[in-house]
Design an enzyme around this catalytic site. Structure first.
Site, short mmCIF file in Angstrom:
data_model
loop_
_atom_site.label_atom_id
_atom_site.label_comp_id
_atom_site.label_asym_id
_atom_site.label_seq_id
_atom_site.Cartn_x
_atom_site.Cartn_y
_atom_site.Cartn_z
N SER A 323 0.81 -1.21 0.00
CA SER A 323 0.00 0.00 0.00
C SER A 323 0.85 1.26 0.00
CB SER A 323 -0.94 -0.06 1.21
OG SER A 323 -1.99 0.83 1.08
N ASP A 334 10.41 5.29 -9.98
CA ASP A 334 9.99 5.83 -11.28
C ASP A 334 10.68 7.15 -11.60
OD1 ASP A 334 8.39 3.67 -11.58
OD2 ASP A 334 6.52 4.77 -11.86
N LYS A 348 -0.81 -4.23 -3.28
CA LYS A 348 -2.10 -3.61 -2.96
C LYS A 348 -2.12 -2.20 -3.54
CE LYS A 348 -5.31 -2.28 0.61
NZ LYS A 348 -5.41 -0.90 0.13
#
Length: 463
Positions: A323, A334, A348
């Site tokens: 999460s 990224d 999740k």
């Protein structure tokens, strides 16, 4: 940090678990109900709208009267013919819970007391036994991890133990927050029945509840110039505690690199992960959420300023990282700000909104998916590390812990991780040593050469 305004404060929850003792947290701010529609639209709203947003708009006037009549028939049959009398209020509550039961493993009905205790978890202190749990669809809860120095850890509970009964009452599927009985007044006892891999029979363990004061951030120096910050969950004060920890590590000199350890971090408040990402990023996206309605859409971007001034970062994760922990790892990776080391994460990638009801109860409803800055969802997929590690000692691979193992999980973008495709839990010091080695490479520090083996001493030759 910049974000589009939200009329509902969203919380990304833990981990990796559907109804945990510690692994989920709603936002501390009170949630408001969805924006109301014009009166005419409300009168015609379809209570069982299609999953297709376009169909939901065009078919809003179609009320499923046949299904409603069928429900009333079943309701009356139970009231009139069930072997024992059934209270109308309890029957209606069962029906409401049933609306959520088959949606996804993270949507649930919460009674007032459970919702209040659920909300307390964001403060970092609650009365319980100190467990991060994953609710199982067949009933019972699996231990993701016992909290450090908590009653459960001291009593010997382990990761992957399954609790099948609490105080002699079996945990049955579909009964809401199965872990709620573990919480209670400090000093009181609770007996849990455990099923453990490699043990032939279930056994009972008596735990004494106490006030669990969780410290979500810990830090130390690994070596001169190389710092370590452990984030065990995301609470209301996690971001500010992270800033204090980093500043303390850099008190005498700037860090040459940082290991950010989020192994078995089940998540918590989304805002904490976003704020920490902003502290380490000078620009770029952090996370976005997308739902069926605009109310579920948001975007968070970094603002100028990097607390580490560009020093390399290694993020250490494993199968228990879920999460909000995945949000932070995905944002740093990224944006090419950090290298991810460890094992594939839990996967999740959904957002839950806590909606209060007029009787004090609440519903926890999945309202959106979240996306990393590159635009990819990790729902049921997880984050695959740049450097993959395995548990120490070549142990037999245990049953996987992942979002994709939960029945009715939301679909991901690609093939879900299942079985051997899922990650592994990485306890112990060896993964940290590997993360430090990777950090030194990023910092341009050559690894120390291995010490040559010392040959055995030989007797001197007689002269």
């Amino acid at each position: 940090m910049r974000a589009k305004p939200l009329s509902i404060v969203i919380a990304i929850l833990l981990g990796a678990v559907a109804a945990p003792a510690f692994a989920q947290s709603p936002s501390p701010a009170p949630a408001s109900p969805p924006a109301t529609q014009p009166a005419a639209a409300q009168d015609e709203q379809d209570p069982l709208a299609s999953d297709d947003p376009d169909a939901a708009r065009t078919d809003a006037a179609k009320v499923p009267l046949d299904e409603i009549r069928r429900y009333v028939m079943v309701y009356n049959a139970i009231r009139q013919a069930y072997v024992d009398p059934v209270d109308d209020r309890e029957l209606m509550q069962s029906a409401v819970r049933g609306l959520l039961l088959d949606l996804d493993p993270h949507s649930a009905y919460m009674k007032k007391a459970d919702a209040e205790e659920f909300d307390e978890l964001t403060s970092g202190a609650y009365d319980g036994v100190g467990l991060e749990l994953q609710q199982l669809p067949e009933g019972g809860v699996r231990v993701v991890a016992p909290l450090d120095d908590g009653p459960a850890e001291r009593a010997g509970l382990r990761s992957r133990d399954v609790i099948i009964a609490i105080d002699g009452k079996p945990l049955v599927a579909g009964e809401g927050d199965a872990s709620a009985p573990l919480r209670g007044k400090a000093g009181t006892k609770v007996v849990v029945r455990i099923v453990r891999e490699g043990t032939s029979k279930p056994f009972d363990v008596t735990l004494v509840r106490e006030t669990i004061r969780t410290t979500s951030v810990r830090s130390r120096m690994l070596e001169p110039g190389f710092g370590y910050v452990r984030i065990s969950s995301f609470q209301a004060a996690t971001a500010s505690d992270f800033n204090k920890a980093v500043d303390a590590l850099q008190k005498d000199a700037p860090l040459r690199g940082l290991v950010l350890d989020m192994r078995s971090n089940p998540g918590g408040l989304l805002v904490g992960a976003v704020q920490i990402a902003d502290e380490l990023l000078d620009k770029g996206g952090i996370v976005s959420t997308k739902g069926r309605e605009l109310i579920g859409d948001s975007r968070f971007d970094a603002t100028p300023g990097d607390r580490l001034e560009g020093a390399p970062v290694v993020v250490l994760v494993d199968a228990g990282s879920a999460s909000a922990a995945e949000v932070l790892a995905g944002a740093l990776r990224d944006n090419q700000r950090a290298r991810v080391v460890g094992s594939r994460t839990f996967g999740k990638g959904s957002v839950q909104t806590l909606l209060p009801l007029d009787n004090g109860d609440s519903i926890k409803l999945t309202t959106a998916r979240y996306y990393t800055p590159s635009g990819h969802s990790i729902q049921a997929l997880g984050i695959v590390p740049d450097v993959v590690l395995h548990p120490e000692g070549g142990q037999r691979r245990p049953a996987p812990i992942s979002e994709a193992e939960l029945p009715r999980h939301l679909a991901g973008e690609g093939k879900a991780m299942e079985g051997d495709n899922a990650g592994e839990v990485l306890p112990g010091p060896k993964p940290l040593e590997a993360a430090l080695l990777e950090l030194k490479k990023l910092a341009g520090v050559a690894a120390a050469p291995a010490k040559p083996a010392v040959p055995p001493a030989t007797k001197p030759k007689a002269q």
